[in-house]
Design a protein around this motif. Structure first.
Motif, PDB file in Angstrom:
ATOM      1  N   HIS A 188       0.803  -1.287   0.032  1.00  0.00           N
ATOM      2  CA  HIS A 188       0.122   0.047  -0.170  1.00  0.00           C
ATOM      3  C   HIS A 188       1.136   1.328   0.171  1.00  0.00           C
ATOM      4  O   HIS A 188       2.012   0.970   0.014  1.00  0.00           O
ATOM      5  N   PRO A 189       0.287   2.392   0.000  1.00  0.00           N
ATOM      6  CA  PRO A 189       1.232   3.674  -0.236  1.00  0.00           C
ATOM      7  C   PRO A 189       2.433   3.622   0.955  1.00  0.00           C
ATOM      8  O   PRO A 189       3.507   4.281   0.557  1.00  0.00           O
ATOM      9  N   SER A 190       2.050   3.274   2.160  1.00  0.00           N
ATOM     10  CA  SER A 190       2.948   3.573   3.199  1.00  0.00           C
ATOM     11  C   SER A 190       4.011   2.174   3.397  1.00  0.00           C
ATOM     12  O   SER A 190       4.773   2.258   4.352  1.00  0.00           O
ATOM     13  N   GLY A 191       3.594   1.127   2.787  1.00  0.00           N
ATOM     14  CA  GLY A 191       4.628   0.064   3.091  1.00  0.00           C
ATOM     15  C   GLY A 191       3.762  -1.181   2.583  1.00  0.00           C
ATOM     16  O   GLY A 191       3.064  -1.192   1.547  1.00  0.00           O
ATOM     17  N   THR A 192       3.770  -2.130   3.618  1.00  0.00           N
ATOM     18  CA  THR A 192       3.199  -3.695   3.411  1.00  0.00           C
ATOM     19  C   THR A 192       2.119  -3.859   4.503  1.00  0.00           C
ATOM     20  O   THR A 192       2.750  -3.360   5.878  1.00  0.00           O
ATOM     21  N   LEU A 193       1.529  -4.710   4.308  1.00  0.00           N
ATOM     22  CA  LEU A 193       0.609  -5.416   5.452  1.00  0.00           C
ATOM     23  C   LEU A 193       0.118  -6.696   5.073  1.00  0.00           C
ATOM     24  O   LEU A 193       0.003  -7.121   4.113  1.00  0.00           O
ATOM     25  N   ARG A 194       0.290  -7.738   6.037  1.00  0.00           N
ATOM     26  CA  ARG A 194      -0.011  -8.867   6.198  1.00  0.00           C
ATOM     27  C   ARG A 194      -1.571  -9.275   6.796  1.00  0.00           C
ATOM     28  O   ARG A 194      -2.009  -8.961   7.757  1.00  0.00           O
ATOM     29  N   VAL A 195      -2.364  -9.953   6.029  1.00  0.00           N
ATOM     30  CA  VAL A 195      -3.702 -10.344   6.506  1.00  0.00           C
ATOM     31  C   VAL A 195      -4.239 -11.590   6.259  1.00  0.00           C
ATOM     32  O   VAL A 195      -3.558 -12.131   4.994  1.00  0.00           O
ATOM     33  N   GLY A 196      -4.669 -12.225   6.993  1.00  0.00           N
ATOM     34  CA  GLY A 196      -5.149 -13.813   6.554  1.00  0.00           C
ATOM     35  C   GLY A 196      -6.710 -13.854   6.857  1.00  0.00           C
ATOM     36  O   GLY A 196      -7.192 -13.123   7.453  1.00  0.00           O
ATOM     37  N   ALA A 197      -7.235 -15.031   6.301  1.00  0.00           N
ATOM     38  CA  ALA A 197      -8.461 -15.251   6.224  1.00  0.00           C
ATOM     39  C   ALA A 197      -8.734 -16.873   6.198  1.00  0.00           C
ATOM     40  O   ALA A 197      -8.050 -17.382   5.340  1.00  0.00           O
ATOM     41  N   GLN A 198      -9.571 -17.455   6.762  1.00  0.00           N
ATOM     42  CA  GLN A 198     -10.112 -18.597   6.714  1.00  0.00           C
ATOM     43  C   GLN A 198     -11.439 -18.856   5.917  1.00  0.00           C
ATOM     44  O   GLN A 198     -12.361 -18.237   6.346  1.00  0.00           O
ATOM     45  N   ALA A 199     -11.117 -19.493   4.891  1.00  0.00           N
ATOM     46  CA  ALA A 199     -12.366 -19.521   3.634  1.00  0.00           C
ATOM     47  C   ALA A 199     -12.740 -20.873   3.289  1.00  0.00           C
ATOM     48  O   ALA A 199     -11.593 -21.643   3.289  1.00  0.00           O
ATOM     49  N   SER A 200     -13.814 -21.313   3.237  1.00  0.00           N
ATOM     50  CA  SER A 200     -14.120 -22.493   2.800  1.00  0.00           C
ATOM     51  C   SER A 200     -15.460 -22.655   1.988  1.00  0.00           C
ATOM     52  O   SER A 200     -16.468 -21.542   2.036  1.00  0.00           O
ATOM     53  N   GLN A 201     -15.770 -23.550   1.192  1.00  0.00           N
ATOM     54  CA  GLN A 201     -17.132 -23.723   0.340  1.00  0.00           C
ATOM     55  C   GLN A 201     -18.045 -24.458   1.291  1.00  0.00           C
ATOM     56  O   GLN A 201     -17.505 -25.510   1.525  1.00  0.00           O
ATOM     57  N   GLN A 202     -19.223 -24.102   1.491  1.00  0.00           N
ATOM     58  CA  GLN A 202     -20.555 -24.883   2.069  1.00  0.00           C
ATOM     59  C   GLN A 202     -21.551 -24.846   1.153  1.00  0.00           C
ATOM     60  O   GLN A 202     -22.174 -23.670   1.006  1.00  0.00           O
ATOM     61  N   ASP A 203     -22.030 -25.872   0.669  1.00  0.00           N
ATOM     62  CA  ASP A 203     -23.088 -26.047  -0.136  1.00  0.00           C
ATOM     63  C   ASP A 203     -23.117 -25.135  -1.438  1.00  0.00           C
ATOM     64  O   ASP A 203     -24.033 -24.475  -1.824  1.00  0.00           O
ATOM     65  N   GLY A 204     -21.780 -25.086  -1.997  1.00  0.00           N
ATOM     66  CA  GLY A 204     -21.569 -24.478  -3.102  1.00  0.00           C
ATOM     67  C   GLY A 204     -21.426 -22.774  -2.771  1.00  0.00           C
ATOM     68  O   GLY A 204     -21.165 -22.035  -3.829  1.00  0.00           O
ATOM     69  N   GLU A 205     -21.403 -22.323  -1.581  1.00  0.00           N
ATOM     70  CA  GLU A 205     -21.365 -21.091  -1.369  1.00  0.00           C
ATOM     71  C   GLU A 205     -20.134 -20.792  -0.391  1.00  0.00           C
ATOM     72  O   GLU A 205     -19.578 -21.462   0.308  1.00  0.00           O
ATOM     73  N   TRP A 206     -19.380 -19.831  -0.713  1.00  0.00           N
ATOM     74  CA  TRP A 206     -18.079 -19.189  -0.044  1.00  0.00           C
ATOM     75  C   TRP A 206     -18.545 -18.605   1.322  1.00  0.00           C
ATOM     76  O   TRP A 206     -19.093 -17.856   1.333  1.00  0.00           O
ATOM     77  N   VAL A 207     -17.835 -19.299   2.414  1.00  0.00           N
ATOM     78  CA  VAL A 207     -17.894 -18.709   3.615  1.00  0.00           C
ATOM     79  C   VAL A 207     -16.380 -18.539   4.332  1.00  0.00           C
ATOM     80  O   VAL A 207     -15.655 -19.247   4.015  1.00  0.00           O
ATOM     81  N   VAL A 208     -16.483 -17.395   4.952  1.00  0.00           N
ATOM     82  CA  VAL A 208     -15.312 -16.963   5.717  1.00  0.00           C
ATOM     83  C   VAL A 208     -15.535 -16.880   7.063  1.00  0.00           C
ATOM     84  O   VAL A 208     -16.418 -16.128   7.336  1.00  0.00           O
ATOM     85  N   THR A 209     -14.839 -17.521   7.885  1.00  0.00           N
ATOM     86  CA  THR A 209     -15.006 -17.720   9.277  1.00  0.00           C
ATOM     87  C   THR A 209     -14.600 -16.560   9.947  1.00  0.00           C
ATOM     88  O   THR A 209     -14.973 -16.153  11.078  1.00  0.00           O
ATOM     89  N   LYS A 210     -13.224 -16.136   9.822  1.00  0.00           N
ATOM     90  CA  LYS A 210     -12.618 -14.927  10.326  1.00  0.00           C
ATOM     91  C   LYS A 210     -11.509 -14.613   9.491  1.00  0.00           C
ATOM     92  O   LYS A 210     -10.934 -15.497   8.662  1.00  0.00           O
TER      93      LYS A 210
END
Length: 396
Positions: A352-374
């Motif tokens: 980003h303009p000031s530098g870098t950032l790390r971010v994580g996410a937990q994603a999975s498919q349930q019944d064909g739909e994407w769900v992110v728990t956190k």
């Protein structure tokens, strides 16, 4: 002629992440401002110093940028399994308007520390030394945030060696977990992808038809490819903010995207919903020099992201937009994921303009739909001043 005296309202001025805001306990607000409505908005506008036709916030606590024109109201939570209720108000700089439509992810890092220091968290939940887990109800969007706050000698530890690009000095690390970040209560119909597509065709008059990933996660965000609007993704603030035509283009994109996302009924309503949605443009990794002069190597990041907030390019990255970036990156086929190289990803490091950032996410498919728990990221927070903020008694 007699004039009303100023009143004193207990408050704290706090940096959270790359933002600053004025924090209040609900119980400390004047009675007329303890409930949502015109009196509360008028009080917060006067505290910040808005509306200011000079764009300086000279007569208030605001900093005349989207990152520094913020207010927070906290109270002990009445919800089960939560410690504190957190309400965020984004104050317009040049209009008499407080936007309550979304969260501030950066200031979320200061909520836990302020709640502990302000006696809003049960003492039994605070260790003498270690990490306190604060369960936050984000009232704007109806979501849970878990803050992990370092504690030393029974008090919040603010100093440390955690460095955050966009913040001058190191401080103690506050880890945040944004639970179930796909928004459900922001008027967008409850879908993570309100158009039903990972990549949509967004028709924008005067701009053209743009590929767009429109997502509700952390905060409603419209992602487009940098190259589709004539940019590389390595731009700094002045490259965009000094160009009125560019700002007008991005606002037009934002307004039409907001309609497509179901956030507003027509584009005329966009002016009254300045805080959401956000617009961001993405690109594949490339080397650049950050606003502080730091060299960012292409191989040190997964992708480039630039985002606009309240009509201007943000100097770093909004915390809630970082949640949206992490979420979209974890879902194969979005523009964010493709810019990062595609495939399944649990975390990304973006430039980003000031530098870098790390971010994580937990994603999975349930019944064909994407769900992110956190989604997970780290920030820091520090009290800059505390005591009372003064406002004229007839200001609200």
């Amino acid at each position: 002629m007699a004039h009303p005296a100023q009143i004193k309202v207990p408050a704290a001025y706090i940096r959270g992440g790359t933002s600053k805001g004025v924090f209040f306990r609900l119980q400390d607000l004047p009675e007329a401002a303890q409930a949502p409505g015109p009196a509360r908005d008028a009080l917060l506008l006067r505290v910040i110093g808005s509306p200011d036709p000079y764009g300086k916030h000279t007569d208030g606590m605001g900093g005349a940028t989207s990152s520094t024109s913020k207010t927070v109201i906290l109270s002990t939570s009445t919800r089960p399994d939560h410690d504190v209720d957190y309400l965020f108000g984004q104050v317009s700089i040049d209009k008499a308007f407080v936007d309550w439509s979304g969260n501030c992810g950066n200031l979320s890092s200061a909520v836990g520390p302020f709640a502990i220091s302000g006696g809003l968290v049960d003492a039994s939940r605070i260790p003498q030394d270690g990490v306190a887990t604060v369960r936050i109800w984000q009232a704007n969007i109806g979501k849970t945030i878990i803050a992990h706050v370092p504690i030393t000698n029974g008090a919040v530890q603010e100093t440390g060696d955690f460095e955050l690009d966009g913040v001058t000095f190191p401080a103690a690390e506050v880890q945040l977990e944004f639970m179930d970040p796909a928004a459900e209560e922001d008027g967008a119909g409850g879908a993570m992808f309100p158009t039903g597509k990972l990549i949509d065709e967004l028709q924008v008059p005067g701009v053209g038809t743009l590929k767009a990933t429109m997502i509700n996660a952390g905060i409603p965000t419209i992602f487009i490819n940098a190259q589709d609007v004539g940019y590389t993704g390595t731009e700094l603030q002045d490259d965009i903010n000094s160009d009125p035509k560019a700002l007008a283009m991005f606002e037009t994109i934002r307004a039409h995207g907001a309609v497509r996302m179901g956030l507003i009924a027509n584009i005329d309503e966009a002016a009254q919903r300045q805080h959401t949605p956000k617009v961001a443009f993405v690109a594949k990794p490339a080397a650049y020099v950050s606003s502080s002069g730091k060299q960012i190597a292409a191989d040190s990041i997964d992708l480039l992201v630039r985002a606009l907030s309240m009509g201007k390019l943000h100097h770093a990255m909004m915390g809630t937009a970082a949640v949206a970036i992490g979420t979209a990156a974890a879902i194969p086929g979005t523009l964010v994921n493709l810019a990062a190289g595609g495939g399944e990803r649990k975390a990304v490091c973006f430039g980003h303009p000031s530098g870098t950032l790390r971010v994580g996410a937990q994603a999975s498919q349930q019944d064909g739909e994407w769900v992110v728990t956190k989604a997970i990221m780290s920030r820091s927070a520090r009290v800059l001043m505390e005591g009372w903020v003064r406002v004229p008694a007839d200001a609200f």
